[in-house]
Write a protein that holds these residues in place. Sequence first.
Motif, PDB file in Angstrom:
ATOM      1  N   GLU A   1      14.831   2.359   0.072  1.00  0.00           N
ATOM      2  CA  GLU A   1      15.815   0.754  -0.611  1.00  0.00           C
ATOM      3  C   GLU A   1      17.201   1.958  -1.287  1.00  0.00           C
ATOM      4  O   GLU A   1      18.140   1.481  -0.400  1.00  0.00           O
ATOM      5  N   ALA A   2      17.080   2.832  -1.422  1.00  0.00           N
ATOM      6  CA  ALA A   2      17.791   3.679  -1.560  1.00  0.00           C
ATOM      7  C   ALA A   2      18.975   4.056  -0.193  1.00  0.00           C
ATOM      8  O   ALA A   2      20.040   3.699  -0.176  1.00  0.00           O
ATOM      9  N   LEU A   3      18.273   4.204   0.869  1.00  0.00           N
ATOM     10  CA  LEU A   3      18.900   4.928   1.939  1.00  0.00           C
ATOM     11  C   LEU A   3      19.262   3.643   2.488  1.00  0.00           C
ATOM     12  O   LEU A   3      19.950   4.226   3.117  1.00  0.00           O
TER      13      LEU A   3
ATOM     14  N   PRO B   1      27.483   1.445   2.622  1.00  0.00           N
ATOM     15  CA  PRO B   1      27.955   1.557   1.578  1.00  0.00           C
ATOM     16  C   PRO B   1      28.903   0.417   1.032  1.00  0.00           C
ATOM     17  O   PRO B   1      28.629  -0.476   0.175  1.00  0.00           O
ATOM     18  N   GLU B   2      29.315  -0.965   2.232  1.00  0.00           N
ATOM     19  CA  GLU B   2      30.315  -1.582   1.854  1.00  0.00           C
ATOM     20  C   GLU B   2      29.858  -3.011   1.622  1.00  0.00           C
ATOM     21  O   GLU B   2      30.526  -3.543   0.615  1.00  0.00           O
ATOM     22  N   GLU B   3      28.346  -2.717   1.831  1.00  0.00           N
ATOM     23  CA  GLU B   3      27.997  -3.914   1.264  1.00  0.00           C
ATOM     24  C   GLU B   3      27.365  -4.163  -0.448  1.00  0.00           C
ATOM     25  O   GLU B   3      26.714  -5.338  -0.960  1.00  0.00           O
ATOM     26  N   PHE B   4      27.636  -2.574  -1.006  1.00  0.00           N
ATOM     27  CA  PHE B   4      27.347  -2.334  -2.150  1.00  0.00           C
ATOM     28  C   PHE B   4      28.463  -2.637  -2.477  1.00  0.00           C
ATOM     29  O   PHE B   4      28.802  -2.016  -2.730  1.00  0.00           O
ATOM     30  N   THR B   5      27.853  -2.829  -4.435  1.00  0.00           N
ATOM     31  CA  THR B   5      28.555  -1.760  -5.616  1.00  0.00           C
ATOM     32  C   THR B   5      29.127  -0.645  -5.364  1.00  0.00           C
ATOM     33  O   THR B   5      27.885   0.153  -4.944  1.00  0.00           O
ATOM     34  N   ASP B   6      29.535  -0.346  -6.539  1.00  0.00           N
ATOM     35  CA  ASP B   6      29.786   1.505  -6.943  1.00  0.00           C
ATOM     36  C   ASP B   6      28.369   1.940  -7.755  1.00  0.00           C
ATOM     37  O   ASP B   6      28.009   2.986  -7.764  1.00  0.00           O
ATOM     38  N   GLU B   7      28.181   0.754  -8.967  1.00  0.00           N
ATOM     39  CA  GLU B   7      26.931   0.935  -9.296  1.00  0.00           C
ATOM     40  C   GLU B   7      25.653   1.729  -8.586  1.00  0.00           C
ATOM     41  O   GLU B   7      25.225   2.126  -8.589  1.00  0.00           O
ATOM     42  N   GLU B   8      25.440   0.519  -7.633  1.00  0.00           N
ATOM     43  CA  GLU B   8      24.624   0.311  -6.417  1.00  0.00           C
ATOM     44  C   GLU B   8      24.443   1.758  -5.976  1.00  0.00           C
ATOM     45  O   GLU B   8      22.959   2.497  -5.842  1.00  0.00           O
ATOM     46  N   ILE B   9      25.623   1.982  -5.904  1.00  0.00           N
ATOM     47  CA  ILE B   9      25.901   3.316  -4.270  1.00  0.00           C
ATOM     48  C   ILE B   9      25.542   4.507  -5.440  1.00  0.00           C
ATOM     49  O   ILE B   9      24.923   5.807  -5.132  1.00  0.00           O
ATOM     50  N   PHE B  10      25.772   4.715  -6.502  1.00  0.00           N
ATOM     51  CA  PHE B  10      25.760   5.764  -7.017  1.00  0.00           C
ATOM     52  C   PHE B  10      24.012   5.336  -7.568  1.00  0.00           C
ATOM     53  O   PHE B  10      23.891   6.958  -7.725  1.00  0.00           O
ATOM     54  N   SER B  11      23.170   4.547  -7.511  1.00  0.00           N
ATOM     55  CA  SER B  11      22.178   4.847  -8.018  1.00  0.00           C
ATOM     56  C   SER B  11      21.330   5.261  -7.408  1.00  0.00           C
ATOM     57  O   SER B  11      20.472   6.027  -7.486  1.00  0.00           O
ATOM     58  N   ALA B  12      21.768   4.944  -6.120  1.00  0.00           N
ATOM     59  CA  ALA B  12      21.004   5.432  -5.189  1.00  0.00           C
ATOM     60  C   ALA B  12      20.850   6.403  -4.865  1.00  0.00           C
ATOM     61  O   ALA B  12      19.992   7.858  -3.789  1.00  0.00           O
TER      62      ALA B  12
ATOM     63  N   TYR C   1       0.409  -1.395   0.035  1.00  0.00           N
ATOM     64  CA  TYR C   1       0.572  -0.141   0.062  1.00  0.00           C
ATOM     65  C   TYR C   1       0.324   1.440   0.204  1.00  0.00           C
ATOM     66  O   TYR C   1       0.281   2.427   0.232  1.00  0.00           O
ATOM     67  N   ALA C   2       2.182   1.358  -0.153  1.00  0.00           N
ATOM     68  CA  ALA C   2       2.974   2.212  -0.043  1.00  0.00           C
ATOM     69  C   ALA C   2       3.200   3.045  -1.870  1.00  0.00           C
ATOM     70  O   ALA C   2       3.444   2.024  -2.403  1.00  0.00           O
ATOM     71  N   ASP C   3       3.180   4.139  -1.515  1.00  0.00           N
ATOM     72  CA  ASP C   3       3.991   4.949  -2.571  1.00  0.00           C
ATOM     73  C   ASP C   3       5.235   4.354  -3.357  1.00  0.00           C
ATOM     74  O   ASP C   3       6.093   3.804  -2.168  1.00  0.00           O
ATOM     75  N   PRO C   4       4.877   3.322  -4.319  1.00  0.00           N
ATOM     76  CA  PRO C   4       6.371   3.521  -5.037  1.00  0.00           C
ATOM     77  C   PRO C   4       7.546   3.830  -4.531  1.00  0.00           C
ATOM     78  O   PRO C   4       8.552   4.146  -5.046  1.00  0.00           O
ATOM     79  N   ALA C   5       6.992   4.593  -4.931  1.00  0.00           N
ATOM     80  CA  ALA C   5       8.418   5.988  -4.725  1.00  0.00           C
ATOM     81  C   ALA C   5       9.017   6.350  -3.501  1.00  0.00           C
ATOM     82  O   ALA C   5       9.775   6.874  -3.041  1.00  0.00           O
ATOM     83  N   LEU C   6       7.794   6.225  -2.298  1.00  0.00           N
ATOM     84  CA  LEU C   6       8.830   5.372  -0.568  1.00  0.00           C
ATOM     85  C   LEU C   6       9.497   4.556  -1.520  1.00  0.00           C
ATOM     86  O   LEU C   6      10.626   4.414  -0.195  1.00  0.00           O
ATOM     87  N   ILE C   7       9.193   3.828  -0.778  1.00  0.00           N
ATOM     88  CA  ILE C   7       9.747   2.257  -0.941  1.00  0.00           C
ATOM     89  C   ILE C   7      11.164   2.221  -1.705  1.00  0.00           C
ATOM     90  O   ILE C   7      12.389   1.842  -1.308  1.00  0.00           O
ATOM     91  N   GLU C   8      11.300   3.143  -2.883  1.00  0.00           N
ATOM     92  CA  GLU C   8      12.551   3.427  -3.612  1.00  0.00           C
ATOM     93  C   GLU C   8      13.342   4.391  -3.074  1.00  0.00           C
ATOM     94  O   GLU C   8      14.190   4.231  -2.277  1.00  0.00           O
TER      95      GLU C   8
END
Length: 184
Positions: free
Chosen positions: A155-157, A163-174, A145-152
Amino acid sequence: ILKMRRMFQYENALPLTKNEKFYLQGKFMEDYEDDAPWTGSFRCYFPTYQDLNLRMLRGYFTWRTHVRRGEFQPIALSLAYIYIYELLNGIGTSSPEESLQKMREFEQGFLDTGLGDENMRQNLHRWMLEYAVLHDIPPALARRYADPALIEKDEALAVLRSPEEFTDEEIFSALCIFAGKKLE
């Protein structure tokens, strides 16, 4: 309708807030149906039954009768908000899950067909999530029921918090989620 309107028009009535009056009147009118359509314009922020005249009330309850049957028709947005307020107050539903389901049906039958606007959709999504949390709906269901933009953004937050658990691309996308398209 006249009985409902008179519920709080007397000097000796309890000093209730506008919200409390709306809830009590809504419960009183919970099963009421009508067949007197009304068309016209009406604009009011945070409307309640007391803001409507008799003709408008009959038109609203006729519209609501159709909505409860799955027939969505155009109506002034302020009146459509009254229906959402009813659902948020459990008026016309037997459980929080049913209220959420009816809000979803409203989104699909009214907003998705172009009868509402994006502001209403944003409000509805925010209220649905808040309602789910307040009524202890399981998190997996509440997420629906949450707004998809809020979920996005959430997830980015999470990516930016660890950040140490993610790739550079995932960090940049966030980062792009919060910085906008110019950063890309």
